[in-house]
Design a protein around this motif. Structure first.
Motif, PDB file in Angstrom:
ATOM      1  N   UNK A   8       0.880  -1.190  -0.183  1.00  0.00           N
ATOM      2  CA  UNK A   8       0.002  -0.036   0.168  1.00  0.00           C
ATOM      3  C   UNK A   8       0.844   1.244   0.203  1.00  0.00           C
ATOM      4  N   UNK A   9       0.764   2.114  -0.991  1.00  0.00           N
ATOM      5  CA  UNK A   9       1.332   3.524  -0.862  1.00  0.00           C
ATOM      6  C   UNK A   9       0.875   4.438   0.266  1.00  0.00           C
ATOM      7  N   UNK A  10      -0.397   4.320   0.445  1.00  0.00           N
ATOM      8  CA  UNK A  10      -0.757   5.122   1.767  1.00  0.00           C
ATOM      9  C   UNK A  10      -2.172   4.260   2.326  1.00  0.00           C
ATOM     10  N   UNK A  11      -2.131   4.825   3.482  1.00  0.00           N
ATOM     11  CA  UNK A  11      -3.329   4.165   4.403  1.00  0.00           C
ATOM     12  C   UNK A  11      -4.228   5.310   5.053  1.00  0.00           C
ATOM     13  N   UNK A  12      -5.236   5.341   4.803  1.00  0.00           N
ATOM     14  CA  UNK A  12      -6.289   6.242   5.622  1.00  0.00           C
ATOM     15  C   UNK A  12      -6.946   5.556   6.729  1.00  0.00           C
ATOM     16  N   UNK A  13      -6.611   6.105   8.146  1.00  0.00           N
ATOM     17  CA  UNK A  13      -7.121   5.718   9.044  1.00  0.00           C
ATOM     18  C   UNK A  13      -8.363   6.609   9.530  1.00  0.00           C
ATOM     19  N   UNK A  14      -9.357   5.974  10.208  1.00  0.00           N
ATOM     20  CA  UNK A  14     -10.313   6.724  10.694  1.00  0.00           C
ATOM     21  C   UNK A  14     -10.233   7.660  11.921  1.00  0.00           C
ATOM     22  N   UNK A  15     -10.897   8.710  12.176  1.00  0.00           N
ATOM     23  CA  UNK A  15     -10.565   9.640  13.186  1.00  0.00           C
ATOM     24  C   UNK A  15     -10.944   8.778  14.462  1.00  0.00           C
ATOM     25  N   UNK A  16     -10.310   9.068  15.648  1.00  0.00           N
ATOM     26  CA  UNK A  16     -10.684   8.361  16.902  1.00  0.00           C
ATOM     27  C   UNK A  16     -10.489   9.286  17.790  1.00  0.00           C
ATOM     28  N   UNK A  17     -11.645   9.439  18.664  1.00  0.00           N
ATOM     29  CA  UNK A  17     -11.596  10.558  19.827  1.00  0.00           C
ATOM     30  C   UNK A  17     -12.322   9.688  21.102  1.00  0.00           C
ATOM     31  N   UNK A  18     -11.626   9.790  22.195  1.00  0.00           N
ATOM     32  CA  UNK A  18     -12.007   9.261  23.486  1.00  0.00           C
ATOM     33  C   UNK A  18     -12.434  10.669  24.159  1.00  0.00           C
ATOM     34  N   UNK A  19     -14.065  10.419  24.567  1.00  0.00           N
ATOM     35  CA  UNK A  19     -14.532  11.565  25.405  1.00  0.00           C
ATOM     36  C   UNK A  19     -14.906  11.082  26.759  1.00  0.00           C
ATOM     37  N   UNK A  20     -14.300  11.518  27.811  1.00  0.00           N
ATOM     38  CA  UNK A  20     -14.549  11.271  29.127  1.00  0.00           C
ATOM     39  C   UNK A  20     -15.623  12.091  29.744  1.00  0.00           C
ATOM     40  N   UNK A  21     -16.063  11.631  30.798  1.00  0.00           N
ATOM     41  CA  UNK A  21     -17.167  12.111  31.312  1.00  0.00           C
ATOM     42  C   UNK A  21     -17.329  13.293  31.806  1.00  0.00           C
TER      43      UNK A  21
END
Length: 77
Positions: A8-21
């Protein structure tokens, strides 16, 4: 879970966000999502309770914990 990105020349990753209480949000970069081609986090058990936020996710953040809340400052390490 690990992935083989060979060819693979490039890979696109999803956005990951952790939200706390408390409302603090930790938005992870690629190095906090994958480590050596493997997901950098996993389930902690079947009870859905405690999880561990490890050094892979925290490596480019300053973490502030004051006993009642948590906060993150990106790019400060």
């Amino acid at each position: 879970t690990c992935y083989n990105f060979a060819g693979y020349g490039s890979v696109t990753l999803p956005n990951v966000a952790l939200t706390f209480s408390s409302g603090a949000t930790l938005t992870l970069g690629a190095d906090g999502i994958l480590s050596f081609g493997c997901l950098a986090f996993a389930p902690s058990g079947s009870d859905g309770g405690m999880a561990i936020l490890g050094n892979v996710q925290q490596r480019s953040f300053e973490v502030r914990i004051d006993g009642e809340s948590v906060g993150f400052k990106p790019g400060s390490c």
